[in-house]
Write a protein that holds these residues in place. Structure first.
Motif, PDB file in Angstrom:
ATOM      1  N   SER A   1      33.605  59.565  31.673  1.00 44.69           N
ATOM      2  CA  SER A   1      33.968  60.756  31.033  1.00 44.69           C
ATOM      3  C   SER A   1      32.698  61.183  30.348  1.00 44.69           C
ATOM      4  CB  SER A   1      34.753  60.412  30.007  1.00 44.69           C
ATOM      5  OG  SER A   1      34.195  59.431  29.043  1.00 44.69           O
TER       6      SER A   1
ATOM      7  N   THR B   1      34.708  69.200  28.183  1.00 44.66           N
ATOM      8  CA  THR B   1      35.817  69.392  29.086  1.00 44.66           C
ATOM      9  C   THR B   1      35.335  70.125  30.402  1.00 44.66           C
ATOM     10  OG1 THR B   1      36.414  71.582  28.255  1.00 44.66           O
ATOM     11  CG2 THR B   1      37.586  69.531  27.332  1.00 44.66           C
ATOM     12  N   TYR B   2      35.826  69.974  31.625  1.00 45.64           N
ATOM     13  CA  TYR B   2      35.699  70.807  32.763  1.00 45.64           C
ATOM     14  C   TYR B   2      35.454  72.231  32.381  1.00 45.64           C
ATOM     15  CZ  TYR B   2      35.489  66.889  35.819  1.00 45.64           C
ATOM     16  OH  TYR B   2      34.922  65.602  36.513  1.00 45.64           O
TER      17      TYR B   2
ATOM     18  N   MET C   1      40.059  70.231  31.133  1.00 46.25           N
ATOM     19  CA  MET C   1      40.365  68.779  31.314  1.00 46.25           C
ATOM     20  C   MET C   1      39.337  67.798  31.118  1.00 46.25           C
ATOM     21  SD  MET C   1      43.642  68.600  34.200  1.00 46.25           S
ATOM     22  CE  MET C   1      45.147  69.722  33.802  1.00 46.25           C
ATOM     23  N   ILE C   2      39.372  66.389  30.886  1.00 45.45           N
ATOM     24  CA  ILE C   2      38.509  65.292  30.699  1.00 45.45           C
ATOM     25  C   ILE C   2      39.162  64.380  31.682  1.00 45.45           C
ATOM     26  CG2 ILE C   2      37.619  66.073  28.823  1.00 45.45           C
ATOM     27  CD1 ILE C   2      39.375  63.791  27.555  1.00 45.45           C
TER      28      ILE C   2
ATOM     29  N   TYR D   1      44.394  66.636  29.372  1.00 47.74           N
ATOM     30  CA  TYR D   1      43.561  67.283  28.362  1.00 47.74           C
ATOM     31  C   TYR D   1      43.286  66.625  27.262  1.00 47.74           C
ATOM     32  CZ  TYR D   1      45.546  71.570  30.625  1.00 47.74           C
ATOM     33  OH  TYR D   1      45.987  72.384  31.724  1.00 47.74           O
ATOM     34  N   PRO D   2      42.254  67.071  26.432  1.00 47.12           N
ATOM     35  CA  PRO D   2      41.513  66.304  25.455  1.00 47.12           C
ATOM     36  C   PRO D   2      42.473  65.445  24.558  1.00 47.12           C
ATOM     37  CG  PRO D   2      40.397  68.213  25.677  1.00 47.12           C
ATOM     38  CD  PRO D   2      41.634  68.308  26.450  1.00 47.12           C
TER      39      PRO D   2
END
Length: 216
Positions: free
Chosen positions: A118, A122-123, A133-134, A213-214
């Motif tokens: 990770s 986030t992207y 997302m991660i 999502y985080p």
């Protein structure tokens, strides 16, 4: 978003020899017929031509060859184990999709040093499915049997955990799938892990990252 650590009852979930030998062998054969690329770490853009000095620096941490795959028949075989592990391990992480799979070939003296899958962010891919997302759940599939190579052990370092989870000498726990062909191991993407150098033979594996999502 910062890299997440949690107190986990189960740090990874292991399925022994659940992928058939035929699936493993077919996947190896299929991947070896594709053009392989030099494996890169996250700090080195995969589309940028690297200088000799950049390659030398990068390979101090990671040295292997990879093929990127996104064939539906691969996801169909592996994703069910992600769902089972997520539930049985008690993580219950919310995740949405899987990234492209990475077939990895570890030859003599190749390895991957300590790392987390990770990222700290986030992207940032506006308009793409991965945007915002991660990586939450990582998967490693053992495609070769331990008798086919030496070294190449997958190890975890639970550096945020107290004994007895830690090995008193090295703070390392060796993943149990090392010798079992067709085994699958699922773990939270924020856990530290490494692949030790292969000292004889070749180790083939498949890695998949599952996004959401985080954490809240």
């Amino acid at each position: 978003m910062v890299r997440t650590t949690m107190n986990l009852e189960n740090n990874f979930w292991y399925f022994k020899s659940v992928l058939t030998p035929r699936f493993c062998d077919d996947l190896i054969k299929y991947s070896l017929n594709k053009k392989e690329k030099m494996a890169r770490t996250g700090g080195y853009n995969k589309n940028k031509k690297l200088s000799k000095n950049e390659i030398n620096n990068m390979q101090k941490k990671r040295k292997s060859d990879v093929v990127w795959l996104s064939e539906p028949w691969i996801y169909k075989e592996i994703q069910p184990y992600v769902h089972i592990a997520n539930k049985n391990a008690g993580w219950n992480f919310e995740w949405n999709r899987s990234e492209s799979c990475q077939f990895t070939k570890y030859k003599l003296n190749q390895y991957y040093g300590w790392h987390c899958d990770s990222d700290t962010k986030t992207y940032n891919k506006p308009g793409e499915l991965d945007h915002g997302m991660i990586r939450k759940l990582s998967v490693t599939c053992q495609l070769t049997d331990g008798s086919e190579y030496k070294g190449g052990d997958l190890e975890f370092d639970f550096r945020n955990y107290d004994p007895p989870l830690r090995d008193e000498k090295n703070h390392v726990i060796k993943a149990p799938q090392a010798l079992a062909k067709g085994s699958v191991i699922v773990f939270p993407s924020f856990l530290w892990h490494r692949v030790k150098p292969v000292t004889e033979g070749t180790r083939y594996s498949l890695v998949m990252w599952n996004l959401g999502y985080p954490f809240k």
